[in-house]
Design a protein around this motif. Structure first.
Motif, PDB file in Angstrom:
ATOM      1  N   VAL A   8      -7.542  24.282  18.378  1.00 28.87           N
ATOM      2  CA  VAL A   8      -6.830  24.890  19.496  1.00 28.87           C
ATOM      3  C   VAL A   8      -7.523  26.194  19.866  1.00 28.87           C
ATOM      4  CG1 VAL A   8      -5.141  26.050  17.975  1.00 28.87           C
ATOM      5  CG2 VAL A   8      -4.600  25.667  20.394  1.00 28.87           C
ATOM      6  N   THR A   9      -7.788  26.363  21.154  1.00 32.68           N
ATOM      7  CA  THR A   9      -8.457  27.549  21.684  1.00 32.68           C
ATOM      8  C   THR A   9      -7.497  28.292  22.607  1.00 32.68           C
ATOM      9  OG1 THR A   9     -10.619  26.485  21.583  1.00 32.68           O
ATOM     10  CG2 THR A   9     -10.424  28.406  23.018  1.00 32.68           C
ATOM     11  N   ASN A  10      -7.366  29.588  22.391  1.00 31.15           N
ATOM     12  CA  ASN A  10      -6.506  30.416  23.231  1.00 31.15           C
ATOM     13  C   ASN A  10      -7.185  30.629  24.586  1.00 31.15           C
ATOM     14  OD1 ASN A  10      -4.705  32.248  24.315  1.00 31.15           O
ATOM     15  ND2 ASN A  10      -5.297  33.939  22.975  1.00 31.15           N
ATOM     16  N   GLU A  11      -6.564  30.111  25.656  1.00 27.69           N
ATOM     17  CA  GLU A  11      -7.090  30.292  27.000  1.00 27.69           C
ATOM     18  C   GLU A  11      -6.242  31.266  27.823  1.00 27.69           C
ATOM     19  OE1 GLU A  11      -7.617  26.300  28.611  1.00 27.69           O
ATOM     20  OE2 GLU A  11      -9.672  26.272  27.822  1.00 27.69           O
ATOM     21  N   ALA A  12      -5.337  31.980  27.158  1.00 31.52           N
ATOM     22  CA  ALA A  12      -4.565  33.023  27.837  1.00 31.52           C
ATOM     23  C   ALA A  12      -5.431  34.268  28.002  1.00 31.52           C
ATOM     24  CB  ALA A  12      -3.305  33.352  27.041  1.00 31.52           C
ATOM     25  N   ASP A  13      -4.942  35.212  28.779  1.00 30.96           N
ATOM     26  CA  ASP A  13      -5.690  36.457  28.995  1.00 30.96           C
ATOM     27  C   ASP A  13      -5.261  37.554  28.033  1.00 30.96           C
ATOM     28  OD1 ASP A  13      -3.198  37.070  29.962  1.00 30.96           O
ATOM     29  OD2 ASP A  13      -3.837  37.502  32.020  1.00 30.96           O
ATOM     30  N   GLN A  14      -4.582  37.152  26.949  1.00 36.44           N
ATOM     31  CA  GLN A  14      -4.125  38.099  25.929  1.00 36.44           C
ATOM     32  C   GLN A  14      -4.149  37.432  24.563  1.00 36.44           C
ATOM     33  OE1 GLN A  14       0.336  38.621  25.794  1.00 36.44           O
ATOM     34  NE2 GLN A  14       0.235  37.524  27.751  1.00 36.44           N
ATOM     35  N   ALA A  15      -4.206  38.244  23.522  1.00 41.70           N
ATOM     36  CA  ALA A  15      -4.114  37.710  22.167  1.00 41.70           C
ATOM     37  C   ALA A  15      -2.703  37.182  21.932  1.00 41.70           C
ATOM     38  CB  ALA A  15      -4.455  38.790  21.148  1.00 41.70           C
ATOM     39  N   LEU A  16      -2.609  36.036  21.225  1.00 43.35           N
ATOM     40  CA  LEU A  16      -1.327  35.406  20.961  1.00 43.35           C
ATOM     41  C   LEU A  16      -1.331  34.798  19.558  1.00 43.35           C
ATOM     42  CD1 LEU A  16      -0.822  33.512  24.352  1.00 43.35           C
ATOM     43  CD2 LEU A  16       0.567  35.434  23.547  1.00 43.35           C
ATOM     44  N   PRO A  17      -0.154  34.691  18.923  1.00 45.40           N
ATOM     45  CA  PRO A  17      -0.073  34.054  17.604  1.00 45.40           C
ATOM     46  C   PRO A  17      -0.020  32.536  17.740  1.00 45.40           C
ATOM     47  CG  PRO A  17       2.060  34.944  18.213  1.00 45.40           C
ATOM     48  CD  PRO A  17       1.113  35.325  19.323  1.00 45.40           C
ATOM     49  N   TYR A  18      -0.851  31.853  16.956  1.00 41.01           N
ATOM     50  CA  TYR A  18      -0.952  30.398  17.011  1.00 41.01           C
ATOM     51  C   TYR A  18      -0.760  29.790  15.629  1.00 41.01           C
ATOM     52  CZ  TYR A  18      -2.707  30.123  21.811  1.00 41.01           C
ATOM     53  OH  TYR A  18      -2.832  30.171  23.181  1.00 41.01           O
ATOM     54  N   GLY A  19      -0.315  28.552  15.630  1.00 36.93           N
ATOM     55  CA  GLY A  19      -0.265  27.734  14.428  1.00 36.93           C
ATOM     56  C   GLY A  19      -0.671  26.318  14.765  1.00 36.93           C
ATOM     57  N   LEU A  20      -0.910  25.535  13.733  1.00 36.13           N
ATOM     58  CA  LEU A  20      -1.447  24.194  13.915  1.00 36.13           C
ATOM     59  C   LEU A  20      -0.940  23.322  12.771  1.00 36.13           C
ATOM     60  CD1 LEU A  20      -3.490  23.021  15.991  1.00 36.13           C
ATOM     61  CD2 LEU A  20      -5.289  23.515  14.334  1.00 36.13           C
ATOM     62  N   GLY A  21      -0.756  22.049  13.053  1.00 37.35           N
ATOM     63  CA  GLY A  21      -0.374  21.136  11.989  1.00 37.35           C
ATOM     64  C   GLY A  21      -0.314  19.712  12.473  1.00 37.35           C
ATOM     65  N   HIS A  22      -0.086  18.777  11.543  1.00 37.66           N
ATOM     66  CA  HIS A  22       0.132  17.369  11.868  1.00 37.66           C
ATOM     67  C   HIS A  22       1.317  16.892  11.059  1.00 37.66           C
ATOM     68  CE1 HIS A  22      -1.591  13.793  13.904  1.00 37.66           C
ATOM     69  NE2 HIS A  22      -2.352  14.689  14.507  1.00 37.66           N
ATOM     70  N   HIS A  23       2.046  15.901  11.613  1.00 36.98           N
ATOM     71  CA  HIS A  23       3.341  15.497  11.047  1.00 36.98           C
ATOM     72  C   HIS A  23       3.321  14.017  10.689  1.00 36.98           C
ATOM     73  CE1 HIS A  23       7.565  15.241  10.331  1.00 36.98           C
ATOM     74  NE2 HIS A  23       7.905  16.346  10.989  1.00 36.98           N
ATOM     75  N   PRO A  24       2.737  13.623   9.542  1.00 37.61           N
ATOM     76  CA  PRO A  24       2.776  12.218   9.124  1.00 37.61           C
ATOM     77  C   PRO A  24       4.116  11.841   8.505  1.00 37.61           C
ATOM     78  CG  PRO A  24       1.125  13.487   7.887  1.00 37.61           C
ATOM     79  CD  PRO A  24       1.973  14.448   8.620  1.00 37.61           C
ATOM     80  N   TRP A  25       4.557  10.612   8.820  1.00 40.11           N
ATOM     81  CA  TRP A  25       5.755  10.011   8.232  1.00 40.11           C
ATOM     82  C   TRP A  25       5.284   8.839   7.377  1.00 40.11           C
ATOM     83  CZ3 TRP A  25      10.771  11.702   9.952  1.00 40.11           C
ATOM     84  CH2 TRP A  25      10.712  12.692  10.949  1.00 40.11           C
ATOM     85  N   PHE A  26       5.358   8.997   6.066  1.00 41.03           N
ATOM     86  CA  PHE A  26       4.849   7.979   5.155  1.00 41.03           C
ATOM     87  C   PHE A  26       5.992   7.071   4.685  1.00 41.03           C
ATOM     88  CE2 PHE A  26       1.874  11.568   4.498  1.00 41.03           C
ATOM     89  CZ  PHE A  26       0.691  10.935   4.842  1.00 41.03           C
ATOM     90  N   PRO A  27       5.743   5.755   4.605  1.00 40.49           N
ATOM     91  CA  PRO A  27       6.762   4.864   4.046  1.00 40.49           C
ATOM     92  C   PRO A  27       7.058   5.231   2.590  1.00 40.49           C
ATOM     93  CG  PRO A  27       5.012   3.612   5.128  1.00 40.49           C
ATOM     94  CD  PRO A  27       4.534   5.033   5.029  1.00 40.49           C
ATOM     95  N   ALA A  28       8.316   5.069   2.204  1.00 45.16           N
ATOM     96  CA  ALA A  28       8.707   5.365   0.822  1.00 45.16           C
ATOM     97  C   ALA A  28       9.755   4.364   0.366  1.00 45.16           C
ATOM     98  CB  ALA A  28       9.248   6.781   0.698  1.00 45.16           C
ATOM     99  N   ALA A  29       9.811   4.154  -0.942  1.00 42.84           N
ATOM    100  CA  ALA A  29      10.776   3.260  -1.581  1.00 42.84           C
ATOM    101  C   ALA A  29      11.422   4.019  -2.745  1.00 42.84           C
ATOM    102  CB  ALA A  29      10.065   1.993  -2.068  1.00 42.84           C
ATOM    103  N   PRO A  30      12.449   3.441  -3.376  1.00 43.74           N
ATOM    104  CA  PRO A  30      13.087   4.145  -4.490  1.00 43.74           C
ATOM    105  C   PRO A  30      12.136   4.505  -5.625  1.00 43.74           C
ATOM    106  CG  PRO A  30      14.523   2.404  -3.717  1.00 43.74           C
ATOM    107  CD  PRO A  30      13.233   2.241  -2.983  1.00 43.74           C
ATOM    108  N   ASP A  31      11.025   3.745  -5.796  1.00 45.38           N
ATOM    109  CA  ASP A  31      10.102   4.040  -6.901  1.00 45.38           C
ATOM    110  C   ASP A  31       8.891   4.861  -6.458  1.00 45.38           C
ATOM    111  OD1 ASP A  31       8.989   1.952  -5.393  1.00 45.38           O
ATOM    112  OD2 ASP A  31       7.960   1.094  -7.139  1.00 45.38           O
TER     113      ASP A  31
END
Length: 297
Positions: A143-166
Motif C-alpha cells: 500500500v502506497t500513501n497517495e494523499a498529500d499528507q502523512a497518514l497512519p496505515y496498517g495492512l493485513g489479510h484475513h484467512p478463514w481456515f476449516p476446522a474440526a473438533p480435533d
C-alpha cells in the motif's frame, strides 16, 4: 471470477468483490480434494458485510477502528461507518471495493485497489500480487500513501481456515493484548510464557469463543486436523507479525490473520502502545506477504 491453477492446487478470486480469494483447494496424494480456505456451499462473497470465507485484504488498516475513528496520538480522523449495525469502521475499505485486474496468467494475478475520494483524507494505491505454485499460495501486499499528507496505515489479510473438533493450532508469540469491555477493546498487554497457549499445538476447539491479538509472533502457524488428514502451514513476513486468532463458539473454522498492528490500534491508546499503525509520508509504501502451504498428515 478468476481461476488460478498450479499442479494439485486451484483458487477462485473475485476482483469485483473486494479482491477476495473465495476458494483455495488442494488435491492430496491420495486423490482427496481438500478445501484450504472455508467456502461453505451457498455462502457467496459480499461487500455488504465482511466475508466469513476465503481470504481477503485489510487496508488501510486491519480489524477495528472503534467509534469509526483513527487516533494515532498525532491525528484524529473520522471514518465512515461500515460495520453491520453501525458505530465502527471494520477492516478498512479494500474488502468493499472493486479491484482492477492488472495482470493474469494461469497461476498468477495482480489486483489493484485505488482510493481517490472519500469523506476522510485516505488516498492510496494497494496491490495484491497473488501467486499459486505447485506447493502453495503466496499473497504479496503493498500500500502506497497517495494523499498529500502523512497518514497512519496498517495492512493485513484475513484467512478463514476449516476446522474440526480435533484441529490443533501450533504457533508461538511473545505477548498478547488484554481485552476489557465490549468488542475487544484493549486495556493493556502482557507477556506470554513459553510461546503462549498454542506453542505445543493445543486442540483449538474449546466450546467457547477464542480471541487473541498476539504480539511478537515468530511468523509460522501450523493447523493440523487428523480427522481429514490435512495440515496447513501459514507463514508471514516480518511486517505482519501481529496476528489475530479468532473463532466464535462451536465454529467450523478458525481465523489466523497476519497483520501489521494489534486489534484496535487505529483508535485505542492501549493497543497502539503495544503495536501501532505505520505512519507513511506521501509516496511511502508499506509491504507484507503471507503464504499458505498444504501437507498430508
Amino acid at each position: 471470477m478468476l481461476e488460478l491453477k498450479a499442479g494439485p492446487l486451484s483458487a477462485r478470486i473475485h476482483p469485483e468483490i473486494g479482491g477476495i480469494i473465495a476458494g483455495l483447494e488442494w488435491r492430496g496424494p491420495d486423490g482427496r480434494l481438500h478445501p484450504l480456505l472455508r467456502a461453505p456451499p451457498g455462502l457467496a462473497p459480499s461487500t455488504a458485510a465482511p466475508n466469513k470465507m476465503g481470504s481477503w485484504a485489510m487496508v488501510p488498516f486491519a480489524n477495528c477502528a472503534f467509534d469509526s475513528l483513527i487516533d494515532d496520538g498525532e491525528q484524529r480522523i473520522a471514518l465512515p461507518d461500515n460495520r453491520l449495525g453501525g458505530g465502527h469502521c471494520i477492516h478498512g475499505f479494500g474488502w468493499q471495493s472493486d479491484w482492477a485486474l492488472l495482470d493474469h496468467t494461469a497461476g498468477h494475478t495482480i489486483l489493484e485497489h485505488r482510493r481517490e475520494a472519500g469523506p476522510d483524507p485516505y488516498r492510496y494505491r494497494v496491490t495484491q500480487d497473488i501467486v499459486l505454485d505447485e506447493a502453495g499460495l503466496t499473497v504479496k501486499l503493498a500500500v502506497t500513501n497517495e494523499a498529500d499528507q502523512a497518514l497512519p496505515y496498517g495492512l493485513g489479510h484475513h484467512p478463514w481456515f476449516p476446522a474440526a473438533p480435533d484441529t490443533r493450532l501450533r504457533m508461538k508469540a511473545r505477548g498478547a493484548l488484554l481485552f476489557g469491555g465490549e468488542g475487544y477493546r484493549a486495556t493493556g498487554s502482557r507477556g506470554l510464557d513459553a510461546g503462549g497457549p498454542y506453542a505445543e499445538g493445543a486442540v483449538f476447539a474449546t466450546g467457547g469463543e477464542v480471541a487473541w491479538s498476539f504480539l511478537g509472533w515468530d511468523g509460522t502457524a501450523r493447523i493440523e486436523t487428523p480427522s481429514t488428514g490435512l495440515a496447513i502451514t501459514l507463514t508471514a513476513s516480518e511486517s505482519l507479525r501481529c496476528p489475530v486468532v479468532w473463532a466464535p463458539p462451536e465454529a467450523d473454522f478458525l481465523c489466523v490473520e497476519p497483520q501489521s498492528h494489534a486489534i484496535g490500534s487505529p483508535s485505542e491508546r492501549a493497543a497502539r502502545e503495544a503495536a501501532p499503525l505505520t505512519r507513511l509520508s506521501p509516496g511511502e509504501t508499506l509491504e507484507g506477504w503471507l503464504r499458505i502451504v498444504p501437507e498430508a498428515l
